[in-house]
Scaffold this motif. Structure first.
Motif, PDB file in Angstrom:
ATOM      1  N   CYS A 229       0.849  -1.191   0.000  1.00  0.00           N
ATOM      2  CA  CYS A 229       0.000   0.000   0.000  1.00  0.00           C
ATOM      3  C   CYS A 229       0.887   1.244   0.000  1.00  0.00           C
ATOM      4  O   CYS A 229       1.660   1.459   0.937  1.00  0.00           O
ATOM      5  CB  CYS A 229      -0.905   0.016   1.221  1.00  0.00           C
ATOM      6  SG  CYS A 229      -1.809   1.577   1.356  1.00  0.00           S
TER       7      CYS A 229
ATOM      8  N   CYS B 246       0.128   3.349   3.254  1.00  0.00           N
ATOM      9  CA  CYS B 246       0.648   2.776   4.498  1.00  0.00           C
ATOM     10  C   CYS B 246       2.168   2.628   4.429  1.00  0.00           C
ATOM     11  O   CYS B 246       2.830   2.583   5.460  1.00  0.00           O
ATOM     12  CB  CYS B 246       0.038   1.404   4.763  1.00  0.00           C
ATOM     13  SG  CYS B 246      -1.728   1.439   5.103  1.00  0.00           S
TER      14      CYS B 246
ATOM     15  N   ARG C  98       0.066  -4.845   3.008  1.00  0.00           N
ATOM     16  CA  ARG C  98      -1.223  -4.865   3.687  1.00  0.00           C
ATOM     17  C   ARG C  98      -2.165  -5.802   2.943  1.00  0.00           C
ATOM     18  O   ARG C  98      -1.910  -6.181   1.813  1.00  0.00           O
ATOM     19  CB  ARG C  98      -1.848  -3.453   3.670  1.00  0.00           C
ATOM     20  CG  ARG C  98      -1.078  -2.405   4.464  1.00  0.00           C
ATOM     21  CD  ARG C  98      -1.279  -2.582   5.956  1.00  0.00           C
ATOM     22  NE  ARG C  98      -0.693  -1.497   6.723  1.00  0.00           N
ATOM     23  CZ  ARG C  98       0.450  -1.596   7.420  1.00  0.00           C
ATOM     24  NH1 ARG C  98       1.129  -2.722   7.404  1.00  0.00           N
ATOM     25  NH2 ARG C  98       0.899  -0.560   8.109  1.00  0.00           N
TER      26      ARG C  98
ATOM     27  N   CYS D 238      -7.209  -0.802   0.260  1.00  0.00           N
ATOM     28  CA  CYS D 238      -6.359  -1.243   1.356  1.00  0.00           C
ATOM     29  C   CYS D 238      -7.246  -1.499   2.569  1.00  0.00           C
ATOM     30  O   CYS D 238      -8.048  -0.648   2.946  1.00  0.00           O
ATOM     31  CB  CYS D 238      -5.325  -0.166   1.681  1.00  0.00           C
ATOM     32  SG  CYS D 238      -4.378  -0.528   3.176  1.00  0.00           S
TER      33      CYS D 238
ATOM     34  N   CYS E   7      -5.902   1.131   5.727  1.00  0.00           N
ATOM     35  CA  CYS E   7      -6.179   2.569   5.727  1.00  0.00           C
ATOM     36  C   CYS E   7      -7.398   2.927   4.890  1.00  0.00           C
ATOM     37  O   CYS E   7      -7.831   4.077   4.896  1.00  0.00           O
ATOM     38  CB  CYS E   7      -4.957   3.343   5.228  1.00  0.00           C
ATOM     39  SG  CYS E   7      -4.599   3.097   3.478  1.00  0.00           S
TER      40      CYS E   7
HETATM   41 ZN   LIG Z   1      -3.058   1.356   3.327  1.00  0.00          ZN
END
Ligand SMILES: [Zn+2]
Length: 211
Positions: free
Chosen positions: A22, A25, A29, A59, A62
């Motif tokens: 991601c 992030c 993930r 994702c 997040c």
């Molecule tokens: Zn993420």
């Protein structure tokens, strides 16, 4: 008055999941690959499926969403490719600059070997040196033309690496003459360097900045 209310709406459905990198992030993930389909509705009730409108990746940490191409994004692999590109470019520039004043001598080879191990974070082997010297000789482009051709594949960090590699070769014999200064500035221009950025590097390396 009586209406039959037809309509359509997009309906999301997870069609795959797994692990991805991601970008938000900055780590691996869980993701869901979500397809959006058009559903025709009767009185707001989905009745039958129409065409697919698109897909996106979500994702699961997040909740950011991305174009499905994000699944092909592998920052590790891309960094390796990039590193390879600027390493190759820096190596070729160093050999071409060393060749520019005629034959390449032992001190230049030592300098290039040293500079290259710093850039690539690995030792350069004698066989590599011989092969690269051969390739630099066969490449009939001037340093400037070579650099113009590859500058589009380098970001600022890559360009800086190439410029500093060239400076290290120029400095190898312990003195920098006017002609070499001009050559380095031409190189910076061919790299399509922001001028202030290049001048900052020249100042740091104690290379005169041209008016
Ligand atoms: Zn993420």
């Amino acid at each position: 008055m009586f209406f039959i209310v037809w309509g359509w709406r997009g309906r999301q459905k997870a069609i795959a999941n797994g692990q991805f990198f991601c970008p938000d992030c900055g780590d691996h993930r869980e993701y869901k690959l979500i397809a959006v389909n058009r559903w025709f509705t009767l009185y707001w009730i989905p009745l039958f499926k129409g065409k697919e409108l698109g897909q996106f990746v979500e994702c699961q940490s997040c909740k950011s969403t991305f174009n499905a191409r994000v699944l092909e994004f592998d920052p590790k692999a891309e960094r390796e490719t990039f590193e390879a590109e600027f390493s190759i470019a820096a190596k070729r520039v160093m050999f071409k600059m060393a060749l520019a004043d005629g034959e390449i001598d032992e001190s230049e080879i030592t300098q290039i070997t040293q500079a290259f191990s710093n850039i690539a974070k690995r030792e350069i082997e004698a066989a590599d040196i011989a092969a690269e010297l051969e390739a630099a000789r066969d490449d009939t482009r001037s340093v400037k033309d070579f650099v113009s051709d590859i500058s589009g594949t380098l970001n600022d960090v890559g360009k800086e690496t190439v410029l500093r590699a060239a400076i290290s070769v120029v400095k190898a014999d312990g003195q920098v003459d006017q002609e070499e200064v001009v050559q380095l500035h031409e190189l910076a221009r061919a790299l399509d360097f922001p001028r202030a950025y290049a001048n900052g590097i020249f100042a740091e390396e104690r290379i005169p900045v041209l008016a």
